[in-house]
Design an enzyme around this catalytic site. Structure first.
Site, short mmCIF file in Angstrom:
data_model
loop_
_atom_site.label_atom_id
_atom_site.label_comp_id
_atom_site.label_asym_id
_atom_site.label_seq_id
_atom_site.Cartn_x
_atom_site.Cartn_y
_atom_site.Cartn_z
N TYR A 173 -17.25 -5.17 6.23
CA TYR A 173 -16.74 -6.30 6.99
C TYR A 173 -17.92 -7.13 7.53
O TYR A 173 -19.07 -6.83 7.26
CB TYR A 173 -15.81 -5.80 8.09
CG TYR A 173 -14.58 -5.11 7.54
CD1 TYR A 173 -13.70 -5.78 6.68
CD2 TYR A 173 -14.32 -3.77 7.83
CE1 TYR A 173 -12.58 -5.15 6.15
CE2 TYR A 173 -13.20 -3.13 7.30
CZ TYR A 173 -12.34 -3.82 6.46
OH TYR A 173 -11.24 -3.19 5.93
N ARG A 221 -19.66 1.54 14.76
CA ARG A 221 -19.33 2.25 13.52
C ARG A 221 -20.13 1.62 12.38
O ARG A 221 -20.12 0.39 12.20
CB ARG A 221 -17.84 2.15 13.21
CG ARG A 221 -17.39 3.21 12.20
CD ARG A 221 -15.91 3.20 11.94
NE ARG A 221 -15.44 4.54 11.57
CZ ARG A 221 -14.28 4.78 10.95
NH1 ARG A 221 -13.48 3.79 10.63
NH2 ARG A 221 -13.93 6.02 10.66
N GLY A 320 -8.81 10.56 10.88
CA GLY A 320 -7.81 9.52 10.77
C GLY A 320 -6.51 10.07 10.23
O GLY A 320 -5.57 10.36 10.96
N ARG A 321 -6.48 10.26 8.92
CA ARG A 321 -5.25 10.71 8.26
C ARG A 321 -4.73 12.06 8.77
O ARG A 321 -3.50 12.25 8.81
CB ARG A 321 -5.48 10.74 6.75
CG ARG A 321 -5.67 9.34 6.15
CD ARG A 321 -6.16 9.40 4.71
NE ARG A 321 -7.50 9.96 4.64
CZ ARG A 321 -8.12 10.25 3.49
NH1 ARG A 321 -7.49 10.05 2.33
NH2 ARG A 321 -9.34 10.74 3.49
N CYS A 351 -0.46 5.89 3.40
CA CYS A 351 -1.36 5.14 4.28
C CYS A 351 -2.09 4.03 3.52
O CYS A 351 -1.59 2.90 3.44
CB CYS A 351 -2.33 6.09 4.97
SG CYS A 351 -3.19 7.25 3.89
N CYS A 363 3.24 8.14 6.16
CA CYS A 363 2.54 9.33 5.68
C CYS A 363 3.47 10.12 4.78
O CYS A 363 4.63 10.36 5.16
CB CYS A 363 2.07 10.20 6.84
SG CYS A 363 1.27 11.75 6.34
N ALA A 395 11.75 17.62 -1.31
CA ALA A 395 12.87 16.94 -0.66
C ALA A 395 13.81 17.96 -0.02
O ALA A 395 14.25 17.80 1.13
CB ALA A 395 13.63 16.08 -1.68
N LYS A 432 -5.73 18.17 -7.13
CA LYS A 432 -4.46 18.12 -6.41
C LYS A 432 -4.19 19.44 -5.69
O LYS A 432 -3.09 19.68 -5.20
CB LYS A 432 -3.31 17.82 -7.37
CG LYS A 432 -3.42 16.49 -8.10
CD LYS A 432 -3.30 15.31 -7.16
CE LYS A 432 -3.31 14.00 -7.91
NZ LYS A 432 -3.32 12.83 -7.01
#
Length: 644
Positions: A173, A221, A320-321, A351, A363, A395, A432
């Site tokens: 940024y 940061r 964060g996550r 996210c 999430c 599910a 995974k």
């Protein structure tokens, strides 16, 4: 506290004392009004994390000027009339003993004029390779105005009652753009040497300090490494960190990456956990420990966090996550219930994949994210029901968990010998493996809640008659599509699931289908020494994956020599050959000893007619309703069970 006592020691950032070492890292939510105003939704989301025990919450990148807006519903701090909303947010969180900081931000070239409403500005007229819009080179007047905007943002933050501010000098940024020769090609006093490139960030720091005073904490940061040609290196940022300390910074928050290397900002599971810990340690050494250093980047395991603190590599841990996946992470750890934490699996589906499409975040693991004020799992349903859940995949397990929490009697049947459904296959795909954390959470929760689980039994009319449920939740999932191709019945043809679950395969393999499943099984076999060719009928492969995961996967497949053929539908399977239309040309590809089908999935609807005939109310969730991603399956499981 068990073995995690170091994480619960207080720490000081300047004059501010934080009750523990946990920092909720800033994450854009897209929960605000279009003008950047705080909403009740944003307050409820942060309140849940404060109530969950986080020591310091750093609010998302908050734009200090409209030309620096990066997302449509991002938090703003560019006008005085935004202060009351910000103050109401701070006041909502302070009763929990959590300190609150706001991250002051300007997007620079990493945005779009459709979002800012004005031309983009940057140190140099170079387009971001991801956003691809040409920014205007900032004049000296522009530079002065943006320095002032940061100062004004800090003034508003202090009035609103924040405990600290953080200057966003990372992730490509505006402030980072000035510091890096990758994005800064100026020939004046703001470009060239590191000292010149540091001028704008240090002037922003000085202006912020002038506004908030000596006793108000300012964090910074930074991207310790940018992972792009000509970008910042750790040697650059160690030197810059020393400049920050000399100029009065109170803490340094060590991250990495820019948009071109975005997978290193929000790391998918293929990136190692704790990726920036050593960089944080190097910066801590470079500044001789004069101010606290915050480590971030795929830190999800309490043991790793404790080791970082105990080893002196950093003073605080930013996550964060993990705080999306479980807002009660800290309180569970403090209560000695670390095994009950719902861990982030770095899938990015809810996210960053959504944020990059300018949508609000959620999430995959935690459907409550962003809906904290809508649902209360402590509140029992009006009427207790006997609920039969058919299918023990993600599910079904989530619907069982929620239905039990709501006070219903839950009976769950799974036709295989192990709960988890497709989760048990997904964890076999390279990178995974962390989906197992989610499977373990689901299974432990349904066991803890006393749900009756029957494995290895397929539901039929007799079972339904015996149970006599008030309602049935169908979570039977999906089955691999077997395409209608001549030769499909050959003995050397396997589904991707069978390969992953242990079927033997040869040295020269053709995979039919190039979605996430096909590319995943291709990497699986390549890792075991096979030469793999993927045939995909569409123009591109892995279109059902998020951009960050896909970028890393494509790099790996290329490195491993996996051949990918797009616009190549398969017309016939012969003994060792494929007949294809390769970009419109009829061709024969030969010398294969194994063929793998990864042509997608179709809903398993075998029980619908039976339930209709019996006039039993039923709901379809997940893939048996419509084949999609796991995030939809889990969220549907939550919603269906909650509303019973």
């Amino acid at each position: 506290m068990n073995d995690f006592g170091g994480l619960f020691q207080p720490v000081k950032i300047g004059s501010m004392e934080v009750k523990n070492r946990f920092v909720m890292a800033p994450m854009v939510t897209n929960y605000c009004e279009s003008d950047g105003t705080v909403t009740d939704r944003l307050k409820a989301y942060h309140k849940a994390r404060a109530e969950g025990g986080v020591g310091l919450i750093i609010l998302e990148a908050t734009y200090v000027h409209p030309c620096g807006k990066g997302f449509s519903n991002q938090l703003g701090i560019y006008r005085d009339d935004l202060i009351p909303g910000l103050k109401s947010l701070v006041d909502e969180l302070h009763p929990y003993g959590t300190k609150i900081a706001v991250q002051l931000y300007h997007s620079g070239r990493q945005s779009y004029t459709t979002v800012t409403g004005t031309p983009l500005i940057a140190p140099s007229p170079i387009a971001c390779p991801v956003c691809r819009e040409m920014p205007m080179e900032m004049t000296k007047d522009d530079i002065g105005r943006m320095i002032e905007a940061f100062g004004e943002g800090a003034r508003r933050a202090k009035i609103a009652g924040f405990d600290a501010v953080e200057i966003h000098g990372a992730h490509g940024y505006l402030v980072n753009q000035f510091l890096s020769s990758y994005s800064n090609k100026r020939g004046d006093e703001y470009g060239g040497s590191l000292e010149n490139r540091a001028r704008f960030p240090l002037q922003v720091l000085k202006r912020v300090r002038d506004e908030v005073g000596r006793d108000f904490p300012i964090l910074y940061r930074l991207s310790s490494v940018e992972f792009v040609p000509g970008g910042l290196t750790i040697e650059d940022t160690k030197a810059f960190a020393a400049m920050l300390v000399e100029n009065g910074i109170d803490a340094i928050h060590v991250s990495g990456g820019v948009y071109q290397s975005a997978a290193m900002i929000i790391q998918p599971a293929a990136v190692a956990q704790g990726i920036y810990v050593e960089n944080a340690s190097a910066i801590k050494d470079a500044i001789k420990g004069k101010v606290p250093v915050i480590a971030v980047g795929r830190i999800k395991e309490p043991a790793m966090a404790e080791e970082i603190i105990a080893g002196g590599k950093a003073d605080m841990i930013a996550m964060g996550r993990p705080f999306l996946a479980d807002e009660t992470f800290v309180s569970k750890l403090m209560a000695g219930k670390s095994q009950e934490i719902r861990k982030c699996i770095a899938c990015n589906q809810g996210c960053i994949d959504r944020l990059f499409m300018d949508q609000d975040i959620t999430c995959l693991c935690n459907p409550l994210v962003g809906k904290e004020s809508q649902y209360d799992l402590a509140e029992k349903a009006d009427k207790k029901k006997k609920v039969l859940i058919i299918g023990g995949g993600p599910a079904g397990l989530e619907s069982g968990r929620v239905a039990a929490l709501r006070g219903h009697e839950v009976i769950l049947y799974e036709k295989s010998l192990k709960p988890g459904g497709l989760l048990n296959t997904v964890i076999l795909v390279p990178y995974k493996e962390e989906f197992k954390d989610l499977a373990d959470f689901f299974i432990s929760q349904v066991q803890k809640l006393g749900i009756s689980i029957y494995l290895g039994r397929e539901v039929d009319e007799a079972i339904i008659d015996e149970i006599q449920p008030d309602v049935v939740i169908l979570a039977t999932g999906s089955r691999p599509v077997i395409p209608d191709i001549p030769g499909i019945e050959s003995s050397n043809i396997f589904t991707a699931e069978k390969i992953l679950n242990g079927s033997s395969f040869g040295h020269n393999v053709a995979v039919i289908g190039g979605g996430a499943s096909g590319c995943g099984v291709a990497e699986f076999m390549s890792d075991r020494g096979s030469k793999v060719t993927v045939c995909e009928m569409m123009d591109d492969v892995a279109t059902d994956m998020g951009v960050l995961d896909k970028a890393l996967l494509m790099e790996r497949l290329k490195e491993k020599g996996v051949e990918i053929l797009t616009q190549t539908p398969v017309r016939e399977i012969q003994t060792d050959r494929l007949v294809v239309d390769k970009k419109g040309r009829h061709e024969v590809l030969g010398n294969f000893d194994t063929f793998v089908l990864a042509a997608g999935y179709e809903s398993d609807k075998r029980l619908e007619k039976l339930l209709e005939n019996k006039k039993i109310p039923f709901y379809k969730i997940g893939d048996c309703a419509e084949v999609r991603k796991m995030i939809e399956a889990i969220h549907e499981g939550f919603l269906c069970a909650y509303e019973l």
